[in-house]
Design an enzyme around this catalytic site. Structure first.
Site, PDB file in Angstrom:
ATOM      1  N   LYS A  11       1.104  -0.866   0.545  1.00 31.71           N
ATOM      2  CA  LYS A  11       0.280  -0.351  -0.285  1.00 31.71           C
ATOM      3  C   LYS A  11       1.048   0.936   0.015  1.00 31.71           C
ATOM      4  CE  LYS A  11      -3.850  -2.549   1.969  1.00 31.71           C
ATOM      5  NZ  LYS A  11      -4.674  -2.563   3.058  1.00 31.71           N
ATOM      6  N   HIS A  97      -8.647  -2.756  -6.379  1.00 27.75           N
ATOM      7  CA  HIS A  97      -8.317  -2.656  -4.413  1.00 27.75           C
ATOM      8  C   HIS A  97      -9.774  -2.362  -4.272  1.00 27.75           C
ATOM      9  CE1 HIS A  97      -7.227  -2.801  -0.687  1.00 27.75           C
ATOM     10  NE2 HIS A  97      -6.494  -3.767  -0.747  1.00 27.75           N
ATOM     11  N   GLU A  99      -9.692  -0.513  -1.815  1.00 23.54           N
ATOM     12  CA  GLU A  99      -9.182   0.902  -1.192  1.00 23.54           C
ATOM     13  C   GLU A  99      -9.408   2.002  -2.579  1.00 23.54           C
ATOM     14  OE1 GLU A  99      -5.306  -0.147   0.293  1.00 23.54           O
ATOM     15  OE2 GLU A  99      -7.476  -1.068   2.187  1.00 23.54           O
ATOM     16  N   GLU A 167     -10.954 -10.314  -1.218  1.00 22.67           N
ATOM     17  CA  GLU A 167     -11.192  -9.585  -0.702  1.00 22.67           C
ATOM     18  C   GLU A 167     -12.201  -9.336   0.309  1.00 22.67           C
ATOM     19  OE1 GLU A 167      -6.427  -8.387  -0.134  1.00 22.67           O
ATOM     20  OE2 GLU A 167      -7.970  -7.554  -1.558  1.00 22.67           O
ATOM     21  N   SER A 210      -6.250 -10.216   6.360  1.00 23.49           N
ATOM     22  CA  SER A 210      -5.573  -9.790   7.944  1.00 23.49           C
ATOM     23  C   SER A 210      -5.338 -11.703   8.051  1.00 23.49           C
ATOM     24  CB  SER A 210      -7.276 -10.197   8.770  1.00 23.49           C
ATOM     25  OG  SER A 210      -7.815  -8.933   8.723  1.00 23.49           O
TER      26      SER A 210
HETATM   27  P1  PGA Z   1      -4.418  -6.706   4.991  1.00 25.86           P
HETATM   28  O1  PGA Z   1      -4.795  -5.918   3.497  1.00 25.86           O
HETATM   29  O2  PGA Z   1      -3.407  -8.018   5.090  1.00 25.86           O
HETATM   30  O3  PGA Z   1      -4.343  -5.357   6.030  1.00 25.86           O
HETATM   31  O4  PGA Z   1      -5.457  -7.293   5.787  1.00 25.86           O
HETATM   32  C1  PGA Z   1      -5.285  -6.566   2.767  1.00 25.86           C
HETATM   33  C2  PGA Z   1      -5.206  -5.586   1.264  1.00 25.86           C
HETATM   34  O5  PGA Z   1      -5.803  -4.813   1.993  1.00 25.86           O
HETATM   35  O6  PGA Z   1      -4.881  -6.200   0.124  1.00 25.86           O
END
Ligand code: PGA
Length: 250
Positions: A11, A97, A99, A167, A210
């Protein structure tokens, strides 16, 4: 032999070249111990040239990008061309993604990015997954949500090998992952949906949300899951090394 794929999504971390170089060196060393795992490091794009130099000709890890633009060159301020990525030896690119979707990235844009990536030989990792509000409505509602994402994001993409990262949004960065059996059910569902859409190839499905060195095996022991997309745990080289070690035992 098929290798499980572990994709590190850094990220927007870390904030300096020094920290990035240190983490990268440690991760490359760890990855070198586990050649039966396909390790992909996706740092912020600004670190890619230096990492490419560090790796030289014998990469223990593959490089990934976190995004790509759909045009190859021109007046597109702030964008990164797919050709720039291949020129840097980048093999994979994360697209769609959650985000980025939450900041306004649309399925039309994701679709164009996927096609542009395939066109230059980059392997797209398409992220899909339902938000908590949909999950509360149950498994069928979540499947429908993910199916709609796949249909829109992969419109007109028929013959390519695609990697999907499932995800569930509520499990990202939460410290509490999805139940492995539910992730497996969704992976099977995604493969079923895509087998009907894509003609020749078998799609790969990763789980993300996670994942860490302790729980990775609970997911990847299932043949339906081809790997993991790892955020937080990929920023700690010890934890990430443990995660690779556990994956290599499978
Ligand atoms: P995380 O993120 O392992 O911190 O939950 C996964 C991702 O957003 O690709």
């Amino acid at each position: 032999m098929f290798k499980k794929i572990i994709v590190a999504n850094w990220k927007m971390n870390p904030s300096s070249r020094e920290e990035a170089a240190k983490l990268f060196d440690e991760v490359v060393k760890a990855a070198g111990l586990f050649p039966n795992v396909e390790v992909v490091i996706s740092p912020p794009a600004v670190f890619l040239p230096e990492f490419k130099k560090t790796l030289g000709d014998k990469p223990e890890v593959k490089l990934g990008a976190q995004d790509v633009f759909w045009e190859k060159k021109g007046a597109f301020t702030g964008q990164i061309s797919p050709l720039m990525l291949t020129d840097l030896g980048v093999s994979y690119v994360i697209i769609g993604h959650s985000e980025k979707r939450v900041l306004g990235e649309s399925s039309e844009e994701i679709n164009k990015k996927i096609k542009a990536a395939f066109e230059v030989g980059l392997k797209p990792i398409l992220c899909v997954g339902e938000p908590a509000i949909v999950r509360k409505r149950g498994v069928k509602a979540s499947e429908k949500y993910v199916e709609n994402q796949l249909t829109a994001d992969l419109k007109g993409v028929a013959d390519y090998a695609i990697i999907i990262a499932y995800e569930p949004i509520w499990a990202i960065g939460a410290g509490a992952p999805e139940e492995p059996t539910s992730a497996v059910e969704m992976a099977s569902f995604i493969k079923k949906v895509l087998n009907a859409k894509l003609k020749d190839r078998i799609p790969k499905v990763l789980y993300g949300g996670s994942v860490d060195g302790v729980n990775v095996k609970n997911f990847l022991k299932y043949k339906e899951l081809d790997g993991a997309l790892v955020g937080g745990a990929s920023l700690d080289s010890k934890e990430f090394g443990k995660l690779l070690n556990k994956t290599s035992e499978l």
